[in-house]
Design a protein around this motif. Structure first.
Motif, PDB file in Angstrom:
ATOM      1  N   GLU A 114       0.807  -1.217   0.000  1.00  0.00           N
ATOM      2  CA  GLU A 114       0.000   0.000   0.000  1.00  0.00           C
ATOM      3  C   GLU A 114       0.843   1.271   0.000  1.00  0.00           C
ATOM      4  N   PRO A 115       1.861   1.396   0.875  1.00  0.00           N
ATOM      5  CA  PRO A 115       2.679   2.615   0.813  1.00  0.00           C
ATOM      6  C   PRO A 115       3.391   2.763  -0.532  1.00  0.00           C
ATOM      7  N   VAL A 116       3.850   1.652  -1.104  1.00  0.00           N
ATOM      8  CA  VAL A 116       4.549   1.712  -2.399  1.00  0.00           C
ATOM      9  C   VAL A 116       3.582   2.196  -3.467  1.00  0.00           C
ATOM     10  N   ALA A 117       2.364   1.679  -3.483  1.00  0.00           N
ATOM     11  CA  ALA A 117       1.370   2.112  -4.466  1.00  0.00           C
ATOM     12  C   ALA A 117       1.056   3.599  -4.301  1.00  0.00           C
ATOM     13  N   GLN A 118       0.969   4.048  -3.062  1.00  0.00           N
ATOM     14  CA  GLN A 118       0.709   5.470  -2.810  1.00  0.00           C
ATOM     15  C   GLN A 118       1.872   6.331  -3.311  1.00  0.00           C
ATOM     16  N   ILE A 119       3.083   5.860  -3.092  1.00  0.00           N
ATOM     17  CA  ILE A 119       4.260   6.616  -3.547  1.00  0.00           C
ATOM     18  C   ILE A 119       4.327   6.631  -5.063  1.00  0.00           C
ATOM     19  N   ILE A 120       3.988   5.518  -5.717  1.00  0.00           N
ATOM     20  CA  ILE A 120       3.962   5.499  -7.186  1.00  0.00           C
ATOM     21  C   ILE A 120       2.954   6.524  -7.696  1.00  0.00           C
ATOM     22  N   ALA A 121       1.802   6.627  -7.052  1.00  0.00           N
ATOM     23  CA  ALA A 121       0.803   7.634  -7.442  1.00  0.00           C
ATOM     24  C   ALA A 121       1.358   9.045  -7.257  1.00  0.00           C
ATOM     25  N   GLU A 122       2.082   9.272  -6.165  1.00  0.00           N
ATOM     26  CA  GLU A 122       2.711  10.580  -5.931  1.00  0.00           C
ATOM     27  C   GLU A 122       3.760  10.870  -6.999  1.00  0.00           C
ATOM     28  N   ILE A 123       4.545   9.865  -7.363  1.00  0.00           N
ATOM     29  CA  ILE A 123       5.561  10.033  -8.403  1.00  0.00           C
ATOM     30  C   ILE A 123       4.890  10.393  -9.722  1.00  0.00           C
ATOM     31  N   SER A 124       3.810   9.707 -10.056  1.00  0.00           N
ATOM     32  CA  SER A 124       3.128   9.997 -11.320  1.00  0.00           C
ATOM     33  C   SER A 124       2.616  11.438 -11.338  1.00  0.00           C
ATOM     34  N   ARG A 125       2.071  11.905 -10.214  1.00  0.00           N
ATOM     35  CA  ARG A 125       1.608  13.301 -10.144  1.00  0.00           C
ATOM     36  C   ARG A 125       2.781  14.268 -10.273  1.00  0.00           C
ATOM     37  N   THR A 126       3.894  13.963  -9.600  1.00  0.00           N
ATOM     38  CA  THR A 126       5.072  14.831  -9.658  1.00  0.00           C
ATOM     39  C   THR A 126       5.581  14.978 -11.089  1.00  0.00           C
ATOM     40  N   LEU A 127       5.559  13.882 -11.843  1.00  0.00           N
ATOM     41  CA  LEU A 127       6.080  13.890 -13.205  1.00  0.00           C
ATOM     42  C   LEU A 127       5.033  14.291 -14.247  1.00  0.00           C
ATOM     43  N   GLY A 128       3.780  14.483 -13.807  1.00  0.00           N
ATOM     44  CA  GLY A 128       2.737  14.914 -14.726  1.00  0.00           C
ATOM     45  C   GLY A 128       2.090  13.786 -15.515  1.00  0.00           C
ATOM     46  N   TYR A 129       2.162  12.561 -15.015  1.00  0.00           N
ATOM     47  CA  TYR A 129       1.538  11.417 -15.676  1.00  0.00           C
ATOM     48  C   TYR A 129       0.265  11.031 -14.946  1.00  0.00           C
ATOM     49  N   GLN A 130      -0.639  10.402 -15.675  1.00  0.00           N
ATOM     50  CA  GLN A 130      -1.774   9.746 -15.048  1.00  0.00           C
ATOM     51  C   GLN A 130      -1.236   8.478 -14.394  1.00  0.00           C
ATOM     52  N   PRO A 131      -1.745   8.073 -13.236  1.00  0.00           N
ATOM     53  CA  PRO A 131      -1.212   6.884 -12.555  1.00  0.00           C
ATOM     54  C   PRO A 131      -1.194   5.627 -13.424  1.00  0.00           C
ATOM     55  N   GLU A 132      -2.181   5.492 -14.303  1.00  0.00           N
ATOM     56  CA  GLU A 132      -2.222   4.303 -15.149  1.00  0.00           C
ATOM     57  C   GLU A 132      -1.297   4.408 -16.364  1.00  0.00           C
ATOM     58  N   ALA A 133      -0.724   5.580 -16.598  1.00  0.00           N
ATOM     59  CA  ALA A 133       0.131   5.784 -17.773  1.00  0.00           C
ATOM     60  C   ALA A 133       1.582   6.085 -17.419  1.00  0.00           C
ATOM     61  N   ILE A 134       1.964   5.919 -16.177  1.00  0.00           N
ATOM     62  CA  ILE A 134       3.340   6.222 -15.780  1.00  0.00           C
ATOM     63  C   ILE A 134       4.296   5.202 -16.421  1.00  0.00           C
ATOM     64  N   PRO A 135       5.441   5.655 -16.934  1.00  0.00           N
ATOM     65  CA  PRO A 135       6.376   4.711 -17.555  1.00  0.00           C
ATOM     66  C   PRO A 135       6.988   3.771 -16.518  1.00  0.00           C
ATOM     67  N   LEU A 136       7.428   2.613 -16.980  1.00  0.00           N
ATOM     68  CA  LEU A 136       8.074   1.660 -16.078  1.00  0.00           C
ATOM     69  C   LEU A 136       9.427   2.166 -15.622  1.00  0.00           C
ATOM     70  N   GLN A 137      10.144   2.833 -16.527  1.00  0.00           N
ATOM     71  CA  GLN A 137      11.488   3.337 -16.222  1.00  0.00           C
ATOM     72  C   GLN A 137      11.554   4.816 -16.555  1.00  0.00           C
ATOM     73  N   ILE A 138      12.400   5.531 -15.787  1.00  0.00           N
ATOM     74  CA  ILE A 138      12.608   6.948 -16.062  1.00  0.00           C
ATOM     75  C   ILE A 138      14.108   7.237 -16.064  1.00  0.00           C
ATOM     76  N   ASN A 139      14.482   8.331 -16.703  1.00  0.00           N
ATOM     77  CA  ASN A 139      15.900   8.684 -16.785  1.00  0.00           C
ATOM     78  C   ASN A 139      16.371   9.365 -15.490  1.00  0.00           C
ATOM     79  N   GLU A 140      17.662   9.662 -15.459  1.00  0.00           N
ATOM     80  CA  GLU A 140      18.264  10.260 -14.259  1.00  0.00           C
ATOM     81  C   GLU A 140      17.642  11.607 -13.898  1.00  0.00           C
ATOM     82  N   LYS A 141      17.349  12.407 -14.916  1.00  0.00           N
ATOM     83  CA  LYS A 141      16.800  13.736 -14.649  1.00  0.00           C
ATOM     84  C   LYS A 141      15.449  13.619 -13.950  1.00  0.00           C
TER      85      LYS A 141
END
Length: 86
Positions: free
Chosen positions: A6-33
């Motif tokens: 549950e905390p990991v899923a919540q953090i993934i949702a926060e990451i998607s918001r931070t990067l401007g993605y919809q939670p269901e469309a967040i990429p599997l991998q991201i670059n260093e930046k």
């Protein structure tokens, strides 16, 4: 009481918001930046952590390219959470 996922899923949702993605469309991998934006550190800090082994933050390296799995970043952040559980 929350399960470990549950905390990991919540953090993934926060990451998607931070990067401007919809939670269901967040990429599997991201670059260093993008990883540096998620963690709030400089790209050079990530490079330092990788080369010195200061933190065990998983990454993928193909040639000169470095990628971070969003799930790994979320799990890494969840393990470092401090304070009272709500």
């Amino acid at each position: 009481m929350q399960s470990n996922t549950e905390p990991v899923a919540q953090i993934i949702a926060e990451i998607s918001r931070t990067l401007g993605y919809q939670p269901e469309a967040i990429p599997l991998q991201i670059n260093e930046k993008l990883a540096s934006e998620v963690l709030g550190v400089k790209v050079s800090t990530l490079t330092n952590w990788r080369t010195t082994g200061r933190y065990n933050l998983p990454y993928i390296k193909v040639g000169r390219l470095v990628r971070y799995r969003v799930a790994d970043l979320a799990a890494w952040l969840a393990k470092r959470r401090q304070g009272a559980e709500s």
